[in-house]
Enzyme design. Structure first.
Site, PDB file in Angstrom:
ATOM      1  N   GLU A 183       0.788  -1.229   0.000  1.00  0.00           N
ATOM      2  CA  GLU A 183       0.000   0.000   0.000  1.00  0.00           C
ATOM      3  C   GLU A 183       0.825   1.288   0.000  1.00  0.00           C
ATOM      4  O   GLU A 183       0.365   2.307  -0.490  1.00  0.00           O
ATOM      5  CB  GLU A 183      -0.946   0.015   1.202  1.00  0.00           C
ATOM      6  CG  GLU A 183      -2.060  -1.026   1.125  1.00  0.00           C
ATOM      7  CD  GLU A 183      -3.057  -0.773  -0.006  1.00  0.00           C
ATOM      8  OE1 GLU A 183      -3.330   0.395  -0.311  1.00  0.00           O
ATOM      9  OE2 GLU A 183      -3.547  -1.764  -0.587  1.00  0.00           O
ATOM     10  N   SER A 461     -55.749 -21.965  31.459  1.00  0.00           N
ATOM     11  CA  SER A 461     -55.579 -22.758  32.695  1.00  0.00           C
ATOM     12  C   SER A 461     -54.195 -22.667  33.314  1.00  0.00           C
ATOM     13  O   SER A 461     -53.954 -23.225  34.377  1.00  0.00           O
ATOM     14  CB  SER A 461     -55.878 -24.215  32.399  1.00  0.00           C
ATOM     15  OG  SER A 461     -57.166 -24.326  31.885  1.00  0.00           O
TER      16      SER A 461
END
Lengths: 771, 147
Positions: A183, A461
């Site tokens: 780079e 229930s």
């Protein structure tokens, strides 16, 4: 005035104006530079990156005797980012031989402090751990705790950047050299801008007729990524140049290089953007940056040019040719030797493509974690400060929940014709109330409507155990006769309420435990009205749902809505024998520097007597052995003595089952988001999913601890009178002392201070030996 | 916990005796509240529990009660119905001066200690002392009657 003089005067005016203009321009420029300087200093000297909080699963504890198969262990290791290594193992590596798994754990900070890496061998005998030893010395290891899997992170809403921030010392030399070779070859000699590089790139681009090479230095790239947008405007180029020079003037090359290595974008993991070499190394290779091979380093550095274009998972060919190019540059610059080059060129890309990410893999559980954290932390704390959160998630349980909920829903959608049938599941540990798994719907990967937390549905229930617990605390016994006969309630100005049984029949005189086991509505309403609706609501509050409910009689049959997580907390208090333990999804929270911020340890509060809870839980076992939950025995042997309760709301809109074994509690809800009939009862829907989930886990048969003061008696279930063991139908039930119709044991087990004298004196003698 | 003599390889008979050994409680001032030995039973995970229990004991001896709490919590994940571990949590809470929780953990331990006539009186003693620290002397006296 002569024309010569006139011209001279004009010239002098012009030069003055020009000078003034230049001075003003220079002043503006200086101000602008100062502004840019401030921007740089503010960002670079301050907190450079917002770091999301990282969330971990529970650490897996390995010990001899643990029920765990080698495959389960390896699946957990893979989730935690362990690599299968053929040669010498390094931290985060494992290998498997016939019945042994060798692994090297990684350093990890737990609440007690740093746990160092361990090199261990785990030997199995079938699906159990037989032995654990240190691989090097062979020394026996009693217990080994693995570093846990990262299961997610909390990002700010606007962006999902994630990174592991490294220092300069943590950047391997090979990586730095390769990065600079590819780079920015003149990084150490230029002052931010490199005319040489620009000229070289220009020449290369002219020759190729297109852009093939960039002239940007590392510093320029960092400025671009760090401070500026992606726009290709002249102004941005101008800012970039100025800021580059300023950055170079203020900071050392080392600082700039480190910032670059942490900032660079290197790929996408779903919605998460992978930044920096540290995280990229974990993401692509499941290993620390320092452990990367030459080919892996080359791949990462090569990807800088285009992380999506050179993605090794999506475009392996492109990635490979880019990697080979970087490798040849590495050889040219003498970063690697010929031998390494040949090996690296020949290595495959597989190691990077095989891995899958466990990140944000369990969104329903993470949602719960985030909500529990909101009680103590602000949203910004969670998304910006790099906190580490250790949770209670058991990945194995979570996988089983997802698989079996999904499979059950698929079958039930077919059988009921309801394609929009959905579900939610919560599994927790019975005694410590740690939440092990959460499913918020049939699609576990989608972070959508979390039904486990947000679906508020009639519980039917499922409310009854709270009612019967209130009754047992108010002079009722399990054998008390209750009337299951028609009842009509009239309320002034309102329609009459005439509840019915599910089978639309009346069952006459039944024992209290039968009314619960068979979920008889008429008997339940009568008992509930006798005890009082307000008292039952208080019981529900004491069980852990701390909110107000309107005290209507319909509350007795579960007309009120609750979320699965609320139901789970309510049943948790029953499962722990009457101790309220807040359900927890979080174990502890660390700051980014590993200091412990918060620990969510165990806290208990006795809210019901052990005796009444023992009676209730015995009755809940009857629900499964002979009542509405009887079909459970098709999936889980009766010897597991599961305690549970089915729940069905009006018109079969909701199907529930909540129950527990000795070690785990699970709650399952099934229904439709539009609250339309699902065609399922609690037994035909949720119970089936519950059973499939629970039988896939290593369960322990439920053994209720009998408190002192309990007596057992035989009762005739038809006449409800005292009976004996020789009567074929008689049933043995527990009673509180003094309430039994016919005690089998004439005295309850005595408390310590009532032990008979000879035994007591023997114990005293023994004690005196050691005093 | 008397950890200086702790040894997981002691003969079985001695373990049996230890089951009944009760060490007098030194609960005044900042004296560390100590426990008796954790009884040995035949369990698959005995080694892991022993190890954590021993480390927790050492942490208590060093006054590191938070660390001891974490270790006992780890042990409880492995053996959640072990009444001795819940009792240890009660002792740790006492030493952390969280007397209300000390009472609760003592009660929790007793709810799981059915038939263990060694542990139950120890829990009542712990609860009694915790009530005294809380200034609830009536409750302390009531508890005293239980052992």
């Amino acid at each position: 005035m002569s024309p010569k003089k006139k011209t001279k005067k004009h010239r002098s005016l012009f030069s003055r104006v020009t000078i003034i203009f230049i001075l003003i321009a220079a002043g503006c420029f200086a101000l602008y530079v100062a502004y840019l300087d401030k921007v740089i200093l503010r960002k670079f000297d301050g907190k450079r990156w917002t770091l999301p909080a990282v969330v971990y699963a529970r650490p897996l504890e390995l010990y001899a005797g643990l029920s765990l198969s080698p495959n389960q262990l390896i699946k957990e290791l893979k989730l935690a980012g362990y690599r299968n290594e053929k040669q010498k193992l390094t931290p985060g590596g494992y290998s498997q031989t016939a019945e042994t798994v060798h692994l090297v754990t990684r350093d990890f900070y737990f609440p007690e402090g740093l746990q160092r890496s361990m090199n261990i061998s785990v030997t199995f005998s079938g699906n159990k751990i037989k032995n654990i030893s240190r691989t090097d010395s062979g020394e026996n290891v009693s217990i080994a705790r693995l570093d846990p899997a990262r299961i997610g992170s909390f990002h700010p809403k606007q962006h999902h950047e994630d990174r592991i921030v490294l220092t300069y010392a943590e950047l391997p030399e090979q990586l730095i050299k390769t990065l600079l070779a590819v780079e920015d070859q003149n990084f150490y000699s230029h002052r931010g801008l490199s005319p040489k590089s620009i000229a070289r790139a220009l020449w290369a681009n002219i020759r190729a007729g297109k852009t093939v090479q960039g002239g940007s230095t590392l510093t320029q790239q960092l400025v671009k990524n760090f401070f500026l947008s992606n726009q290709r405007t002249l102004r941005r180029k101008f800012n970039e140049a100025i800021m580059t020079l300023l950055l170079e003037a203020h900071y050392s090359k080392q600082e700039i290089l480190t910032a670059y290595a942490n900032e660079i974008f290197l790929g996408q993991d779903g919605a998460r953007a992978v930044h920096g070499f540290g995280l990229a190394s974990q993401f692509y290779f499941k290993r620390d940056l320092k452990d990367l091979s030459a080919s892996q380093t080359a791949l990462l550095v090569g990807m800088i040019k285009g992380p999506s274009y050179f993605d090794p998972r999506r475009h392996p060919k492109r990635a490979q040719s880019r990697r080979q190019l970087v490798l040849s540059i590495m050889r040219d610059r003498s970063i690697i030797d010929d031998n390494t080059l040949q090996q690296a060129l020949a290595s495959s890309l597989k190691e990077s493509t095989m891995t899958t990410s466990g990140f944000n893999r369990f969104p329903a559980f993470l949602d719960l974690v985030r909500r529990q954290l909101r009680n103590d932390y602000r949203e910004e704390d969670l998304t910006n400060d790099g906190m580490r959160i250790l949770t209670t998630l058991d990945p194995h349980v979570q996988w089983q929940v997802e698989e079996h909920l999904g499979e059950s829903l698929k079958n039930l959608r077919q059988s009921t014709g309801n394609k929009d049938l959905e579900g939610a599941v919560i599994v927790s540990s019975r005694e410590s109330a740690e939440i092990l798994a959460v499913a918020g719907g049939s699609r576990p990967l989608q972070a959508s409507f979390n039904r486990a937390l947000d679906a508020s549905r009639q519980v039917g229930s499922l409310i009854k155990p709270a009612l019967y617990l209130s009754a047992l605390e108010n002079k009722y016994t399990l054998a008390t006769a209750v009337d299951d006969r028609s009842i009509t309630l009239t309320n002034q100005g309102e329609k009459n309420w005439k509840p019915q049984n599910f089978d639309r029949k009346e069952h006459g005189r039944v024992a209290l435990y039968q009314a619960l086991a068979q979920s008889y509505n008429l008997a339940t309403v009568r008992v509930g009205l006798d005890v009082g609706v307000k008292k039952i609501i208080q019981t529900v509050n004491k069980l852990g749902i701390d909110r107000a409910f309107p005290p209507y009689p319909s509350f007795l049959l579960g007309a009120s809505s609750m979320s699965p997580i609320e139901v789970s907390q309510m049943y948790q208090t029953m499962a722990t024998g009457g101790f309220y333990i807040p359900q927890r999804a979080i174990n502890c929270v660390f700051a980014s520097d590993n200091t412990l911020l918060n620990r969510f340890g165990l806290s208990v509060e006795q809210r019901f007597t052990p005796e009444s809870m023992y009676l209730l839980n015995t009755a809940l076992q009857h629900v499964v052995s002979e009542g509405t939950g009887k079909t459970l025995s098709r999936f889980i042997p009766a010897s597991f003595k599961i305690a549970g309760k089915t729940g069905t709301s009006n018109d079969l809109r909701d199907s529930w089952f909540a129950g527990f074994s000795h070690d785990k509690l699970a709650v399952v809800w099934l229904g439709r988001d539009k609250n339309k009939p699902s065609g399922l009862t609690g037994a035909s829907g949720a119970l089936v999913a519950w059973a499939k989930i629970m039988r896939s886990l290593s369960l322990k048969p439920l053994q209720l601890t009998e408190p002192p003061g309990i007596l057992w008696s035989y009762v005739n279930p038809v006449t409800l009178e005292k009976s004996n063991r020789f009567h074929p139908q008689s049933i043995k039930l527990p009673f509180l002392q003094g309430t039994s119709p016919n005690p089998i044991n004439s005295e309850p087990r005595p408390p310590y201070n009532q032990l008979k004298k000879p035994i007591k004196s023997f114990l005293e003698k023994l004690r005196s030996l050691f005093n | 916990m008397n950890h200086s003599t702790y040894n997981s390889h002691l003969p079985l008979l001695q373990h049996f005796f230890f089951l009944f050994a009760i060490i007098s409680l030194g609960l005044q001032g900042c004296t560390v509240y100590k426990d008796t030995h954790y009884p040995q039973t035949e369990r698959n995970n005995q080694g892991a529990i022993d190890h954590l229990y021993k480390e927790a004991g050492q942490a208590i001896d060093r006054g590191k009660f938070n660390q001891a709490e974490i270790l006992i919590e780890r042990a409880l994940r492995i053996e959640p119905d072990n009444a001795h571990l819940w009792h240890s949590m009660g002792i740790i809470k006492f030493n952390q001066q969280n007397y209300a929780q000390s009472v609760q953990f003592g009660l929790k331990s007793n709810s799981l200690a059915a038939g263990d006539h060694s542990l139950t009186p120890k829990n009542w003693k712990l609860i009694e002392k915790a009530y005294e620290k809380l200034g609830q002397f009536d409750k302390a006296r009531e508890v005293h009657e239980k052992y």
